[in-house]
Enzyme design. Sequence first.
Site, PDB file in Angstrom:
ATOM      1  N   CYS A 272       0.759  -1.182   0.961  1.00 13.99           N
ATOM      2  CA  CYS A 272      -0.479   0.046   0.127  1.00 13.99           C
ATOM      3  C   CYS A 272       0.761   1.250   0.192  1.00 13.99           C
ATOM      4  CB  CYS A 272      -1.181  -0.203   1.137  1.00 13.99           C
ATOM      5  SG  CYS A 272      -1.687  -1.658   1.423  1.00 13.99           S
ATOM      6  N   LYS A 278       7.247   6.005   2.184  1.00 14.31           N
ATOM      7  CA  LYS A 278       7.726   4.641   2.893  1.00 14.31           C
ATOM      8  C   LYS A 278       9.062   3.919   1.998  1.00 14.31           C
ATOM      9  CE  LYS A 278       4.912   3.714   6.818  1.00 14.31           C
ATOM     10  NZ  LYS A 278       3.992   4.761   6.138  1.00 14.31           N
ATOM     11  N   CYS A 394      -1.556   3.954  10.899  1.00 16.24           N
ATOM     12  CA  CYS A 394      -1.210   5.791  11.715  1.00 16.24           C
ATOM     13  C   CYS A 394      -2.180   5.538  11.935  1.00 16.24           C
ATOM     14  CB  CYS A 394      -0.807   6.058  10.544  1.00 16.24           C
ATOM     15  SG  CYS A 394      -0.357   8.121  10.675  1.00 16.24           S
TER      16      CYS A 394
HETATM   17  C1  LIG Z   1      -1.601   4.561   4.398  1.00 17.57           C
HETATM   18  S1  LIG Z   1      -1.558   4.248   3.319  1.00 17.57           S
HETATM   19  C2  LIG Z   1       0.008   4.300   3.282  1.00 17.57           C
HETATM   20  C3  LIG Z   1       1.520   5.312   2.797  1.00 17.57           C
HETATM   21  C4  LIG Z   1       2.185   5.111   2.257  1.00 17.57           C
HETATM   22  N1  LIG Z   1       3.051   3.422   2.395  1.00 17.57           N
HETATM   23  C5  LIG Z   1       3.606   5.762   2.828  1.00 17.57           C
HETATM   24  O1  LIG Z   1       4.457   6.172   3.191  1.00 17.57           O
HETATM   25  O2  LIG Z   1       3.347   7.244   1.760  1.00 17.57           O
HETATM   26  C6  LIG Z   1      -2.690   3.662   2.655  1.00 17.57           C
HETATM   27  C7  LIG Z   1      -2.804   3.769   1.014  1.00 17.57           C
HETATM   28  O3  LIG Z   1      -3.348   2.447   1.072  1.00 17.57           O
HETATM   29  C8  LIG Z   1      -3.912   2.138  -0.804  1.00 17.57           C
HETATM   30  N2  LIG Z   1      -4.565   1.389  -0.581  1.00 17.57           N
HETATM   31  C9  LIG Z   1      -6.121   1.463   0.289  1.00 17.57           C
HETATM   32  N3  LIG Z   1      -6.641   0.259  -0.618  1.00 17.57           N
HETATM   33  C10 LIG Z   1      -5.840  -0.434  -1.122  1.00 17.57           C
HETATM   34  C11 LIG Z   1      -5.960  -1.709  -1.544  1.00 17.57           C
HETATM   35  N4  LIG Z   1      -7.414  -2.329  -1.261  1.00 17.57           N
HETATM   36  N5  LIG Z   1      -4.729  -2.223  -2.378  1.00 17.57           N
HETATM   37  C12 LIG Z   1      -3.948  -1.240  -2.376  1.00 17.57           C
HETATM   38  N6  LIG Z   1      -3.755   0.150  -1.488  1.00 17.57           N
HETATM   39  C13 LIG Z   1      -4.685   0.723  -1.459  1.00 17.57           C
HETATM   40  C14 LIG Z   1      -4.382   3.696  -0.399  1.00 17.57           C
HETATM   41  O4  LIG Z   1      -4.719   4.243  -1.517  1.00 17.57           O
HETATM   42  C15 LIG Z   1      -3.786   4.569   0.264  1.00 17.57           C
HETATM   43  O5  LIG Z   1      -2.187   4.996  -0.597  1.00 17.57           O
END
Ligand SMILES: C[S@@+](CC[C@H](N)C(=O)[O-])C[C@H]1O[C@@H](n2cnc3c(N)ncnc32)[C@H](O)[C@@H]1O
Length: 465
Positions: A272, A278, A394
């Site tokens: 994700c 990250k 988070c």
């Molecule tokens: C907490 S954020 C991740 C932050 C990122 N790791 C960073 O450090 O910049 C969660 C991410 O998961 C994505 N997301 C949501 N549902 C998802 C799915 N079913 N499969 C993959 N990614 C997903 C969202 O669009 C979002 O960008």
Amino acid sequence: MSPARLVAYEVLQDVEERDSYANLALPGRIRDAGLDARDAGLATELAAGALRWRGRYDRIIELSAGREIERIDARTRTVLRLGAHQLLGMRTAAHAAVNESVELQRRVGNRAAAGFVNGVLRSIGRASNDEWDARIADAATSANDARAALASHPTWIIRALQDALRAEGREAELDALLAADNDAPRVSLAILPGAGVSVAAAALAAAESGATATGPSPLGVEIGAGDPARAITASGARPGYARVQDQGSQLAALALTRVRPVRRGERWLDLCAGPGGKTAVLGAEALAAGARVRANEVSEHRAELVQRSVSGVADAVEVVSFDGRSDDAYGGEAFDRILVDAPCSGLGALRRRPEARWRKQPSDLPELTRLQAELLRQATAHLAPGGVLAYVTCSPHLAETRVTLDRLLRDHPELREIDARAVVGEVARSEIDLGGASLSVQLWPHRHGTDAMFIALVERRATGA
Ligand SMILES: C[S@@+](CC[C@H](N)C(=O)[O-])C[C@H]1O[C@@H](n2cnc3c(N)ncnc32)[C@H](O)[C@@H]1O
């Protein structure tokens, strides 16, 4: 009437009626109104302050008006919140705050309520902040009802934070945590491995921007209120190797990359990844150690942001865009390390967005925890024997952290939890105070100066279940 107040009013209405983010709505409104730098600053302070302190101001307005806040029409409510912030949160002279608010009400709201606005704000201006806090405490129905108003947090969030702190035996820290949520976060940079400059040297080079090599992450440089763009340029890091990033996020990524030595050719997955903070750390660590990263993000727009964020380490990272619950996200591979930085309620980053706490609802939780569990289940199926998965949120909400993780461990006997506390303790720049006795890590704004990140590590047993 002052144009800055009108802009702040419009932004609050954008947030209320159109679900806008204040930090995104502000620049456009400021531009449209042609505000100069001073008025732009005033509009920003007014909007952010009225949003952040909404819970406290609403209680004060109720006590002054003798009426529940929901029984005041939405436009008048916004005018009153802005007026309350000028009276109690800024140094605006009382007569100016009241007169400007009455004029604003005449312009944007129900003219007949101008006298009501005048009366309520005059009454608010007659007492000091300390007197209002005493009245709030007197009128509260419980300790958490008082906290909700005094520290301006919804009661359900206070309960969730209290539960998480209690699980570590640190319930006494609740008020410090709520206070930290109301403080502007100190901005940090990550100086990535391979930057061509050490973290200490980068901090020294950017000292004019207030940079210091402090905070819990070994990559972290705090710049406080300094200008991030200037600090990045001054740091001397190679392009793309110095980035704004919370130090809790830095530690979460490093917990996975440094849990054990990297073998050349290892395959890593960031499931994700958007917007890629990250991923940039994983990419830099992978490049240095001869590993490769697949970064997946379901939203194509956010996948583009990931691509941009790894510009400095692009050789080590491949970006794809699939739903992490589908096999496509994994490209038919098994991975040695997987980061599941799951979509979550974001209760750990309330200090970053003044409106966030009012927008979240407890009813958001079931769908999020289901998604977290599904992503973890699929990720587990693509974890190589002996591989390590980091589960990161988070949010400190127990339903999203330990409960989700414990269910994963219960359903997958082939997984074993690793001592993330020891790993983070080893990685951190200096000794880190972690509460409780579980193997996972919960970081906190008030204790660590980071977002409230949760970090757990699990390993797939090499010999199968
Ligand atoms: C907490 S954020 C991740 C932050 C990122 N790791 C960073 O450090 O910049 C969660 C991410 O998961 C994505 N997301 C949501 N549902 C998802 C799915 N079913 N499969 C993959 N990614 C997903 C969202 O669009 C979002 O960008």
